[in-house]
Design an enzyme around this catalytic site. Structure first.
Site, PDB file in Angstrom:
ATOM      1  N   LYS A  59      43.977  45.098  49.839  1.00 11.43           N
ATOM      2  CA  LYS A  59      42.947  44.932  48.852  1.00 11.43           C
ATOM      3  C   LYS A  59      42.035  46.480  49.428  1.00 11.43           C
ATOM      4  CE  LYS A  59      38.952  43.151  46.824  1.00 11.43           C
ATOM      5  NZ  LYS A  59      38.826  42.343  45.454  1.00 11.43           N
ATOM      6  N   ARG A  91      46.075  33.720  43.517  1.00 13.21           N
ATOM      7  CA  ARG A  91      45.655  34.977  43.046  1.00 13.21           C
ATOM      8  C   ARG A  91      46.795  35.914  42.437  1.00 13.21           C
ATOM      9  NH1 ARG A  91      44.927  39.921  45.771  1.00 13.21           N
ATOM     10  NH2 ARG A  91      43.179  41.040  45.533  1.00 13.21           N
ATOM     11  N   SER A 114      32.935  35.853  46.916  1.00 14.50           N
ATOM     12  CA  SER A 114      33.085  36.788  47.811  1.00 14.50           C
ATOM     13  C   SER A 114      31.730  37.340  47.788  1.00 14.50           C
ATOM     14  CB  SER A 114      34.112  37.948  47.307  1.00 14.50           C
ATOM     15  OG  SER A 114      35.304  37.339  47.214  1.00 14.50           O
TER      16      SER A 114
HETATM   17  N1  TZP Z   1      39.408  39.985  49.487  1.00 16.05           N
HETATM   18  C1  TZP Z   1      38.990  40.977  50.544  1.00 16.05           C
HETATM   19  S1  TZP Z   1      40.215  41.638  51.678  1.00 16.05           S
HETATM   20  C2  TZP Z   1      41.319  40.846  50.604  1.00 16.05           C
HETATM   21  C3  TZP Z   1      40.972  40.252  49.639  1.00 16.05           C
HETATM   22  C4  TZP Z   1      41.876  39.748  48.600  1.00 16.05           C
HETATM   23  C5  TZP Z   1      42.939  40.946  51.129  1.00 16.05           C
HETATM   24  C6  TZP Z   1      43.376  40.137  52.323  1.00 16.05           C
HETATM   25  O1  TZP Z   1      44.626  40.474  52.711  1.00 16.05           O
HETATM   26  P1  TZP Z   1      45.147  40.528  54.244  1.00 16.05           P
HETATM   27  O2  TZP Z   1      46.445  40.831  53.717  1.00 16.05           O
HETATM   28  O3  TZP Z   1      45.143  39.084  54.817  1.00 16.05           O
HETATM   29  O4  TZP Z   1      44.222  41.599  54.985  1.00 16.05           O
END
Ligand code: TZP
Ligand code: MG
Length: 205
Positions: free
Chosen positions: A133, A35, A104
């Site tokens: 995010k 990503r 998603s």
């Molecule tokens: N999509 C939804 S939450 C997220 C993404 C890319 C981030 C998840 O990161 P983390 O650090 O595991 O909470």
């Protein structure tokens, strides 16, 4: 796939991407998503090709976030798209047969719509709110996850705020896999962090 690692350039803080991912794989990660939100197309492709070389000996698939062109160029194993990325029908048309497609889902409507698609998984995003995010709608929580499990015909990945202390509850709510960024990428020892998630998942046997 139980533990799905998603990379984040910003959270690496100077650590080597390839070594971090390989360590996580040694700890039990069985799927990896590259990503890249900041890099150029050229860099994205180069990183994908190199990461694919790292993962192939372990038999771990490489998924590319957002970009079908990068996935094709690097001969990655699949693509993960969100609701603002290329629409499913186009991804399906462009990718060769047998490539992985993940989507998603951020609302109940999107979960039901996804049942019309030939997907390899849907990702409940975010299961718990997270600082990694922030442009997400609402958190699904464990009740949301249980609801998705009851209506979706696809394998279910949970993403967002997943750590060793809550990973078992995610699987108990019906997830097939957990996708993790900071719990592994930000750890001092990514191999150990991945192993701990797997051990605490309750899914080792
Ligand atoms: N999509 C939804 S939450 C997220 C993404 C890319 C981030 C998840 O990161 P983390 O650090 O595991 O909470
Ligand atoms: Mg996206």
């Amino acid at each position: 796939m139980r533990i799905y690692l998603v990379t984040d350039e910003g959270l690496l803080l100077g650590k080597d991407l390839y070594r971090t991912v390989e360590a996580a794989v040694k700890g039990g990660v069985s799927m990896v998503q590259l990503r890249e939100k900041e890099s150029s197309t050229r860099e994205f492709i180069e990183r994908a090709i190199r990461l694919k070389e790292v993962l192939t000996p372990y038999g771990v698939p490489l998924i590319i976030n957002d970009r079908v062109d990068v996935a094709l160029a690097a001969n990655a194993d699949g693509v993960h798209v969100g609701q603002s990325d290329m629409p499913y029908e186009m991804v399906k048309r462009l990718l060769p047969e047998g490539k992985i497609i993940g989507l998603s889902v951020e609302s109940p409507e999107q979960v039901l719509e996804a049942n019309d698609y030939d997907l390899d998984y849907v990702a409940a995003s975010p299961v718990f709110s997270t600082t990694t995010k922030t442009n997400t709608i609402v958190e699904w929580g464990l009740d949301g996850l249980r609801w998705i499990r009851s209506v979706s015909r696809h394998p279910l990945v949970a993403i967002g705020g997943i750590r060793p202390d809550n990973v078992a509850s995610i699987f108990q709510a019906g997830a097939d896999s957990v996708a993790v960024i900071s719990a592994i990428v930000s750890a001092d020892d990514p191999e150990r962090a991945a192993r701990e998630l797997l051990e605490k998942s309750g899914k080792l046997h």
